[in-house]
Design an enzyme around this catalytic site. Sequence first.
Site, short mmCIF file in Angstrom:
data_model
loop_
_atom_site.label_atom_id
_atom_site.label_comp_id
_atom_site.label_asym_id
_atom_site.label_seq_id
_atom_site.Cartn_x
_atom_site.Cartn_y
_atom_site.Cartn_z
N ASP A 22 -4.96 5.63 20.27
CA ASP A 22 -4.38 4.33 20.65
C ASP A 22 -5.48 3.27 20.83
O ASP A 22 -6.61 3.59 21.19
CB ASP A 22 -3.60 4.50 21.97
CG ASP A 22 -2.64 3.35 22.21
OD1 ASP A 22 -2.39 2.55 21.28
OD2 ASP A 22 -2.14 3.23 23.35
N ASN A 70 7.43 3.30 16.56
CA ASN A 70 6.54 2.34 15.90
C ASN A 70 7.24 1.55 14.78
O ASN A 70 6.71 0.54 14.31
CB ASN A 70 5.29 3.03 15.35
CG ASN A 70 4.29 3.42 16.43
OD1 ASN A 70 3.60 4.45 16.34
ND2 ASN A 70 4.18 2.62 17.50
C1 IPE Z 1 1.57 5.79 20.69
O1 IPE Z 1 0.96 4.57 20.82
C2 IPE Z 1 1.79 6.11 19.24
C3 IPE Z 1 0.59 6.31 18.43
C4 IPE Z 1 -0.64 6.28 18.85
C5 IPE Z 1 0.83 6.59 17.04
P1 IPE Z 1 1.78 3.22 21.05
O2 IPE Z 1 0.80 2.12 21.06
O3 IPE Z 1 2.88 3.13 20.05
O4 IPE Z 1 2.43 3.44 22.49
P2 IPE Z 1 2.97 2.38 23.55
O5 IPE Z 1 3.94 1.51 22.84
O6 IPE Z 1 1.79 1.63 24.05
O7 IPE Z 1 3.60 3.22 24.62
C1 IPE Z 2 -2.51 3.01 17.73
O1 IPE Z 2 -3.05 1.74 17.93
C2 IPE Z 2 -2.06 3.23 16.31
C3 IPE Z 2 -0.60 3.24 16.13
C4 IPE Z 2 0.29 3.16 17.06
C5 IPE Z 2 -0.15 3.38 14.77
P1 IPE Z 2 -2.13 0.52 18.31
O2 IPE Z 2 -1.68 -0.14 17.04
O3 IPE Z 2 -1.03 0.94 19.20
O4 IPE Z 2 -3.14 -0.43 19.06
P2 IPE Z 2 -2.86 -1.24 20.39
O5 IPE Z 2 -2.36 -0.27 21.41
O6 IPE Z 2 -1.81 -2.26 20.05
O7 IPE Z 2 -4.17 -1.83 20.75
MG MG Z 3 -0.89 1.14 21.20
#
Ligand code: IPE
Ligand code: IPE
Ligand code: MG
Length: 244
Positions: A22, A70
């Site tokens: 993340d 997502n």
């Molecule tokens: C969890 O991260 C999913 C992945 C890393 C693929 P998110 O960024 O989607 O989670 P939330 O929305 O902050 O809980």
């Molecule tokens: C994790 O990084 C990757 C996916 C969820 C695909 P994020 O895209 O959630 O990055 P932040 O949390 O918005 O910084």
């Molecule tokens: Mg994230």
Amino acid sequence: MPAVVSGIDASNIPAHVAIVMDGNGRWAQRRGLKRTEGHAAGEEALFDTVNGGLDLGLRWMTVYAFSTENWRRPLDEVRFLMNFNESLLLRRRDELNDLGVRIRFIGRRTGRVPGRLRRRIEEAEDLTRANRRMTLTFAFNYGGRAELVDAVRAIGAEVRAGRLDPAKINDKTIARHLYAPDMPDPDLLVRTSGEYRVSNYLLWESAYSEFVFTDVLWPDFRREHLFDAVREFQRRNRRFGAIE
Ligand code: IPE
Ligand code: IPE
Ligand code: MG
């Protein structure tokens, strides 16, 4: 032969490490880049971490690449992630294969996952099926709740067909119907980017996982951070509900 890593007890390596990768979007925004450039930068983090896992002799690594939630993101980001994962598989499958890594995917393959990506997933799994050094599982279009829903549906169908007595359903029955029934539960679950939640990851499997949270954003994560998490894991006292 696993490398010796300082401060890590080679006889107490977690069998399975699960990672929530993340912070890609924030990493990019802090640099004035587009969010998608953060996802692209996550590739190096992933491969360095996998190599660190191999150094440790880690047998199972599972990474959260795309959740069932997502899809709520803007269409261009979703599209980028589909294409990116497809190209990553194409570009990196031979290298992973040469390293003795078995590639697997857990999650729903139906619905909005593009057919082209689905085929790349199947090809990568087929290519690496016989490898045993490490199983690298991508949780893609994965949700812990969806996994349990799918398990309950399959169990219901067996009950209906008269092949299963509902009174005999226990935790082994459920575990047998998860996406990867042979995968051990994660001993260690790492989440980057300073978020302290599970976000629908491995809900059943993480019942007794040790959680390690780090503020490092995923694109900055390297094998040394994995080693730090394993050192932290080795300081923990796992009791599984019992007492000393
Ligand atoms: C969890 O991260 C999913 C992945 C890393 C693929 P998110 O960024 O989607 O989670 P939330 O929305 O902050 O809980
Ligand atoms: C994790 O990084 C990757 C996916 C969820 C695909 P994020 O895209 O959630 O990055 P932040 O949390 O918005 O910084
Ligand atoms: Mg994230």
